[in-house]
Structure formats: C-alpha cells, structure tokens
Scaffold this motif. Structure first.
Motif, PDB file in Angstrom:
ATOM      1  N   ASP A 197       5.740 -10.703   2.733  1.00  0.00           N
ATOM      2  CA  ASP A 197       6.126 -11.772   3.663  1.00  0.00           C
ATOM      3  C   ASP A 197       7.349 -11.289   4.435  1.00  0.00           C
ATOM      4  O   ASP A 197       8.404 -11.010   3.856  1.00  0.00           O
ATOM      5  N   HIS A 221      -2.510 -13.605   0.622  1.00  0.00           N
ATOM      6  CA  HIS A 221      -2.149 -13.432  -0.783  1.00  0.00           C
ATOM      7  C   HIS A 221      -3.233 -14.039  -1.674  1.00  0.00           C
ATOM      8  O   HIS A 221      -3.812 -15.074  -1.328  1.00  0.00           O
ATOM      9  N   VAL A 257      -0.038 -14.758   4.775  1.00  0.00           N
ATOM     10  CA  VAL A 257       1.091 -13.818   4.773  1.00  0.00           C
ATOM     11  C   VAL A 257       1.978 -14.188   5.962  1.00  0.00           C
ATOM     12  O   VAL A 257       1.476 -14.474   7.051  1.00  0.00           O
TER      13      VAL A 257
END
Ligand SMILES: Cc1cc2nc3c(=O)[nH]c(=O)nc-3n(C[C@H](O)[C@H](O)[C@H](O)COP(=O)(O)OP(=O)(O)OC[C@H]3O[C@@H](n4cnc5c(N)ncnc54)[C@H](O)[C@@H]3O)c2cc1C
Length: 560
Positions: A76, A528, A548
């Motif tokens: 991230d 994710h 993300v």
C-alpha cells in the motif's frame, strides 16, 4: 488479575519501541514476552536497517519507489510513503539512543548496499545490527521504567462485545494462568517462520500473535507471501546475511559462472530476494548446482575486509561448515526467512478489532507487499511500533475500564488442563515436522495448483492429529512441553491462512510464483488476499480481497 492502560505482546524491536513511546507519555503500560526481551528474534538480524538520509543527497521517494517495486506493486503506497519519510528520523533517533552504527571513512554513519536498491542506504552495526538495536532499546526501556512480564506466554485475547480488552497469560515459571486487562493491546509478537522447515527463524517464531488475532476475528492478509532468502547455509538453513552480497560477494553455479548475469543484468546479485532465489533454484533444477546448492564467493574481498565488515558471517560459516569465506566459496540455497503477510492493519497499526493494534513482523501494514526488501523489516518495526503506540494512546482516551470478569481465565484453565490430561498419544515434534515439511513442499519457491492442494491435504491430515498430541511433562514449572503443544496449535492456524491465501491468488507476483500461472495479472489480482477464521464454514475459513492503495506509482513491469 492485573491491569494496564496499554499491554504490548512482544519484547522484540516493535514491542519495545511501542513500549518506549507509551512510557514517554506517562501512561501505564507493560510488555509481555515469552522469552527475555533480548532473546527475541530481532536479536538475530544481521545486515542492517534502511533509511534515505538527506545528508548524502538521498530522498525518501527513491526508497519508497524501490520498496514498492520490490513489493511487486502489492504494497500500500500510502503506508510506504509514511515508512520512507519517517525512516531518517527513526535511524537518527536510534543513533542518539546509543546504537553504535558502523561509520564510513569520512566519519559519518556508513552504509552498505542491499538488494533491490541502487543507492547504498543500509545502516548497520557490523553483522550484528539486530542485536545492537535490541540491546539499546532494552536499555532505554529499563531507563524509562517499562515493566515486562518476562517469560509469560499469552494463550488468548480477551474479547468483550467485539472489543479487545486484555489477555489470558501463562506464567512459565510458576505454571499459573492470569488475566491481564488492558484498554488497548498492541500485538508485536513477530513472525511465523517455523511453520516451515527449514527456516532461518528462531524456534520461538511460531506465529502466536497472528493466530491470536485471527481467532479474535481479525483477517490475516497476503499470507501466501513467504520470503525465501537466497543465501541460507547448506544443510543447516542458517541465514548468511544479504550483507555478504551487499559488500560484493558473487553467486556462482557449478561451472563457476556468475549466473545472475542472465536473470538480472542490471542488479546482478543485488536484485530483489524473490528474483535471486528463483534464479538460484533454476540453476539447481537445471543441473548447474553443487549438491542442491550454489556457491557464495567472497574470496576476492580479502580476509581483513571480511573480518571487519562481516565477522559474524565468517564465524557462522566456520562453525557450521568449517569453511573460511576468505579461502573457499560457501554453499548456499534459498530458504524460508520471513512472512510478508500478517494481521491486516492501517498505517496507524489499527486492526479491524477495536482495541487491538499490531506492529512488526506479525502485522501487515502493508509495506512489503509480495516481497520485502532486505533491511526494511527493522525499519518497519521501529516506525510502525512507534505509530501503533501513538494511536493506541489516542484510542484509550475514550475507553472505560474493562469489566472484571474472569470467564476467559476459567475457560483457559480448563482447556490447558485438558491438554495435560490427554492419554499418551502422538509426539508434538513429529506432527509439527510433518506440518512444516508439507508447507515447504507445497508453498515453496515454486508452487502450482496441485502442490498447494497437496499442502492443504497434508494440513488437513495434521489437523486431525493435533487434538491427540500428548504432553509428557505434567509439571507446573517451566513446562515447555505444554507450550510446544500450544505453539503447534498457533502454527496450524498460520498454515491454514497461508494455504488458503495461496490457493486464492490466481497469478504470480513477488514471492508467490505459480509455475502454472507464471504471469502477474494486474487486471484481476492487484489486490490483497484476506483470510478470516470462520467456524461456521466447511473448511473453517472465509476468504475475501481488499484493494491495494496506489498513490503516485502505477504498476509497471518489474525488471532488475
Ligand atoms: C536470521 C534473521 C536475520 C534478519 N536480518 C534482518 C536484517 O538485517 N534487516 C532487517 O530489516 N530484517 C532482518 N530480519 C527480519 C527482522 O529481524 C524481523 O522481522 C524483526 O526483527 C521482527 O521484529 P518483531 O519485533 O516484530 O518480532 P520479534 O523480534 O520476533 O519479537 C517477537 C516477540 O514476541 C514475543 N511473543 C511471541 N509470542 C508470544 C506469546 N504467545 N506470548 C508472549 N510473548 C510472545 C516474543 O517473546 C518476542 O519478544 C532478519 C530475520 C532473521 C530471522
């Protein structure tokens, strides 16, 4: 019953850094640790800690981009921006606290090169960086009066109406269980390396905190992202730090070729870890290995240089293989080293469970994405250890004292006694080994649908055996046998999340390389994976995905 405003599980770098922060604010806090704090796995870190220091013209954006590229664009980016921009202050703070970093010729803090980065920005203390950092933070924690429940083992998080309110913990010296209430709990319990065999991790790295949070309802994120380090010592699996390659060591195949020329012409031995490990494995698989290894060659660096900068590595090589790095190349191979996945948190360390924070290797912030850069984990521990404390301090302002109920204590007493009372059954060590070998086989450097399904089948078999493992030691004092049984249960939960995360991700990205789906698929999988514990579902889990966060760097093809 004990009570604190903030309770931190873990006396490694993340836990101590968090504890120091809370203590500085004059708030009541304690750390709980199953081993003496300086025996935490942080102590084993060798190579260093990354920071872009502006005094040498480095910029945080450069470090951030290298981290994001290293992560194969799964990190991230908002969290990475925070880590990179706070890194300089974090390292200077460590130096001011008393860490005696190695220095360069000009007297300034010295750096060494590390993988996946063109700029040398890894600060280090010889090859014992983790030990130096941990001892200094421990000294500081004593100076500030941070209390530690030393050799206490957390068995359960106390949840009241969906809010985390403390823990049940086992005092290893007396064998007594206690309730420790807290307005906020910070999980800083380290990684789960021992779910695999072999691993560079200490035997205590059994993923307890990940399992505790998972059982309390927090999702585990990107658990399929297992880092295989390119240089673990032949036969033993002990780590030889990336610092060796950072200082100029070569990787050679059986023909004496520097094979990284073929795979990463620009970065050579200092490409990202997943890339180097796969390259080694190709050499080994195609018959250019040396007894299942490749060679790490440092001879050209000379004995003096090796002893001065990499003394500890020379010791390890001498002690375990009887090889002096100055005279002979050392056989190495890829080995399990780190888990990028962990308890999902935001960049303040908050999990989705109110009252529960997480930092360090057990957490997934996510700054490492699909592949962590070497020397970014120590940085992660101090930056997010501090931040989780700051935000837990904010959170507790609005929390009233927890209830005095000891329901969990009683149920844990019954549970532990029932484990002790089991008739003689399977050996803990054998079940643990079967689990760990199955994980390495199915979720390795390479994986595919059938290998991952094999790991799941093996795990399901292991799960049927876990309730029958027996504890031979029935005593109260230092019953490490009982602790091993509890750790096995924690590891099985970690393995479950890892296998389900892996089966979910239908692409190759970073450390998750599927030979049956070798391409990265940004269209469908730039996200994710999440695994929740769900006792109502058939297989005990619920899976999901989350987006993300991209700020300024759009994903591009990753070339080294
Ligand atoms: C050999 C090796 C070398 C490494 N080298 C580097 C490097 O050079 N640079 C880098 O950036 N990273 C490196 N890493 C990774 C890095 O060291 C770790 O990711 C990091 O130190 C983890 O810190 P932590 O504070 O999260 O956890 P840890 O240091 O692992 O501490 C975990 C703590 O939790 C406690 N705990 C766990 N379970 C329980 C329980 N049930 N009850 C009570 N307490 C519990 C333990 O007692 C311990 O105090 C290395 C890792 C290894 C294995």
């Amino acid at each position: 019953m004990y009570e604190h405003d903030v309770l931190i599980i873990g006396g490694g770098l993340a836990g101590l850094r968090a504890g120091i922060e809370v203590t500085r604010h004059g708030v009541d806090v304690a750390v709980i640790s199953k081993v003496h704090p300086v025996r935490s796995h942080s102590n084993a870190a060798q190579g260093g800690i990354n920071a872009p220091l502006t005094d040498r013209g480095d910029e945080w954006e450069g470090h951030a981009y290298d981290t994001i590229k290293g992560s194969d664009f799964l990190a991230d980016q908002d969290a990475v921006e925070i880590m990179s921009s706070e890194a300089g202050d974090a390292v200077i703070e460590l130096e001011r606290m008393g860490v005696i970093f190695s220095r360069g010729e000009d007297g300034r803090l010295g750096t060494r090169a590390f993988g996946g980065q063109k700029v040398a920005r890894t600060f280090f203390v010889g090859a014992i960086t983790g030990s130096a950092l941990l001892h200094v933070l421990y000294e500081q924690s004593i100076k500030l009066g941070l209390g530690v429940y030393e050799e206490w083992f957390v068995t359960k998080l106390i949840m009241e109406d969906g809010v985390c309110r403390g823990v049940v913990a086992y005092d290893i010296k007396s064998g007594k269980l206690h309730t420790i209430k807290a307005k906020a709990v910070i999980m800083a319990s380290g990684g789960s390396g021992r779910v695999f065999e072999p691993s560079t991790n200490a035997l205590i790295c059994t993923g307890d905190g990940l399992a505790l949070a998972y059982r309390a309802g927090a999702p585990l994120m990107d658990m399929e992202m297992i880092q295989y380090h390119p240089t673990t010592l032949a036969r033993t699996g002990i780590l030889l730090s990336e610092a060796a390659r950072g200082e100029g060591a070569y990787l050679l195949n059986s023909k004496g070729e520097r094979f990284m020329e073929k795979y990463a012409p620009d970065y050579m031995e200092l490409a990202s870890r997943d890339v180097v490990s796969r390259s080694e494995q190709i050499e080994i698989d195609e018959g250019r290995g040396i007894d299942g290894n490749v060679h790490l060659d440092l001879r050209h660096l000379g004995r003096d240089y090796i002893e001065q900068r990499l003394g500890y590595l020379e010791e390890v090589s001498q002690e375990f293989l009887g090889i002096s790095m100055a005279e002979e190349p050392v056989p190495v191979r890829p080995g399990m080293h780190y888990i990028m996945g962990g308890i999902k948190t935001d960049y303040n360390g908050a999990t989705i469970v109110p009252g529960l924070y997480a930092a360090g290797e057990c957490a997934n912030v996510s700054v490492h994405g699909a592949n962590r850069l070497g020397a970014n984990s120590l940085l992660d521990t101090v930056v997010f250890g501090r931040r989780s404390a700051v935000h837990a301090l904010e959170y507790i302002k609005s929390v009233e004292s927890a209830s005095k109920s000891e329901v969990d204590l009683k149920s844990e007493q019954v549970r532990l006694q029932s484990i002790l009372d089991r008739p003689k059954g399977e050996s803990i060590a054998k079940v643990r080994e079967d689990m760990a070998l199955g994980m390495t086989k199915g979720i390795g450097v390479w994986r595919d649908q059938s290998s991952m399904e094999g790991a799941l089948e093996n795990l399901n078999n292991v799960k049927t055996r876990v309730p029958h493992v027996s504890v031979e030691d029935k005593g109260k004092v230092f019953n490490t046998n009982l602790l091993s049984a509890l750790e096995l249960e924690f590891m099985v939960d970690n393995a479950e999340a890892i296998v389900h995360g892996a089966l979910m991700r239908k692409e190759s990205r970073g450390a998750h390389f599927r030979t049956d789906l070798p391409e990265r698929d940004d269209e469908n999988w730039l996200k994710h994976t999440l695994v929740y514990k769900d006792d109502n579902s058939n297989n005990g889990v619920r899976t999901d995905t989350s987006p993300v966060k991209i700020t300024q760097w759009e994903p591009v093809k990753r070339v080294y």
